[in-house]
Write a protein that holds these residues in place. Sequence first.
Motif, short mmCIF file in Angstrom:
data_model
loop_
_atom_site.label_atom_id
_atom_site.label_comp_id
_atom_site.label_asym_id
_atom_site.label_seq_id
_atom_site.Cartn_x
_atom_site.Cartn_y
_atom_site.Cartn_z
N GLU A 125 0.81 -1.26 0.08
CA GLU A 125 -0.05 0.10 0.01
C GLU A 125 0.89 1.22 0.06
OE1 GLU A 125 -2.96 -0.04 3.01
OE2 GLU A 125 -4.34 -1.45 1.63
N ALA A 126 0.73 1.94 -0.94
CA ALA A 126 1.69 3.28 -1.39
C ALA A 126 1.14 4.45 -1.10
CB ALA A 126 2.25 2.94 -2.85
N PRO A 127 1.53 5.35 -0.18
CA PRO A 127 1.00 6.62 -0.31
C PRO A 127 1.23 7.31 -1.35
CG PRO A 127 2.83 6.36 1.20
CD PRO A 127 2.63 5.01 0.56
N VAL A 128 0.03 8.32 -1.59
CA VAL A 128 0.33 9.26 -2.79
C VAL A 128 1.04 10.53 -2.32
CG1 VAL A 128 -0.76 10.69 -4.58
CG2 VAL A 128 -1.97 8.38 -3.78
N VAL A 171 2.89 10.44 -8.36
CA VAL A 171 4.09 9.92 -7.65
C VAL A 171 3.78 9.10 -6.24
CG1 VAL A 171 6.30 10.46 -6.68
CG2 VAL A 171 5.50 11.83 -8.57
N LEU A 172 4.26 7.93 -6.23
CA LEU A 172 3.98 7.08 -5.08
C LEU A 172 5.20 6.84 -4.24
CD1 LEU A 172 1.82 4.39 -6.97
CD2 LEU A 172 0.96 6.34 -5.56
N HIS A 173 5.08 6.94 -2.80
CA HIS A 173 6.06 6.39 -2.19
C HIS A 173 6.01 4.60 -1.88
CE1 HIS A 173 8.65 5.54 1.70
NE2 HIS A 173 9.34 6.27 0.85
N ALA A 176 10.65 1.25 -6.13
CA ALA A 176 11.72 1.93 -6.62
C ALA A 176 12.96 1.36 -6.68
CB ALA A 176 11.60 3.33 -5.67
N ILE A 177 13.67 0.50 -5.79
CA ILE A 177 14.84 -0.17 -5.74
C ILE A 177 15.05 -1.42 -6.80
CG2 ILE A 177 16.39 -1.53 -4.61
CD1 ILE A 177 15.55 -0.02 -1.91
N GLY A 184 12.94 6.84 -2.78
CA GLY A 184 11.89 5.70 -2.64
C GLY A 184 10.69 5.95 -3.25
N THR A 185 10.68 6.40 -4.47
CA THR A 185 9.47 6.86 -5.14
C THR A 185 9.28 6.11 -6.46
OG1 THR A 185 10.24 8.81 -6.23
CG2 THR A 185 9.23 8.96 -3.93
N ILE A 186 8.12 5.87 -7.09
CA ILE A 186 7.80 5.40 -8.46
C ILE A 186 6.87 6.55 -9.03
CG2 ILE A 186 8.60 3.07 -8.14
CD1 ILE A 186 5.45 2.48 -8.35
N THR A 187 7.05 6.58 -10.42
CA THR A 187 6.01 7.69 -10.98
C THR A 187 5.09 6.99 -12.07
OG1 THR A 187 7.31 9.39 -10.63
CG2 THR A 187 5.84 9.80 -12.20
#
Length: 257
Positions: A7-10, A27-29, A34-35, A69-72
């Motif tokens: 569960e990724a916060p916005v 963009v999500l944390h 991300a790694i 630590g983010t993905i877009t």
Amino acid sequence: MKKHVIEAPVLENVPISGSSDGIYRMVLHAQLLAIEAQPGQFVMVMKPNDQATFLRRPFGIADADPAAGTITIIYRLVGRGTRAFTKMKQGELLSVEGPIGHGFTLREGRQLLVGGGLGIAPLIFLAKSLPEKPLFLIGGRNEKEIFWKDLLAPLAEKIYVTTDDGSFGTKGFTTTLLPDVLKKEQPAGVVTCGPTIMMKGIAEIVKASGLPCEVSLEKRMACGIGVCLGCTFETTAGTRKKVCVDGPVFPAEEVFA
């Protein structure tokens, strides 16, 4: 590579400036994703406890920043599910499964990346990951669809643009300009992502040049793990492959004869 369901916060969810078709950047944390994410892979997402997104939606990873630590992801408002995404605020949680699939080959030498529509989004992550700044050839119906050039400018050695109506760049399609770009720039390879008819035309031209070419396929899918069979297609060799587990990136010769 192991997939994760988190569960990724916005962190950010905004319309992209200059876009006229309801295109958003989210963009999500998501530290683990991300790694581990590689250019060309995708994620399956859903809004928890929301009937509009009962089934997960696939979105290409437009960027991943392991340090932050983010993905877009970049998406277009097209129906109930994506409308629910547009209403998500900072801090709300999105259920994300990924990273999924096989990504692009990070080839040595200057690459030519060819994209149209939202197919340009995964090429952003690829451009950031290549050992050498790539060339871009992007196409759209009109100048309003070429807002991508501003996103790509810091990542590209040069950007070629075509529009159907000639309102910006060269009038015509990416296939119209591709032969001249190949002759002038002599790239080491080509990657294309976008509408199928565009990728087929690109692949045919590149095949004649003898350069390696990869394509990224988009298919409707329900599971992302190869069970639903909704994303299968027949290769040029007559075998059947699944976009989710065998792709979404394939050598062009496997997809287009």
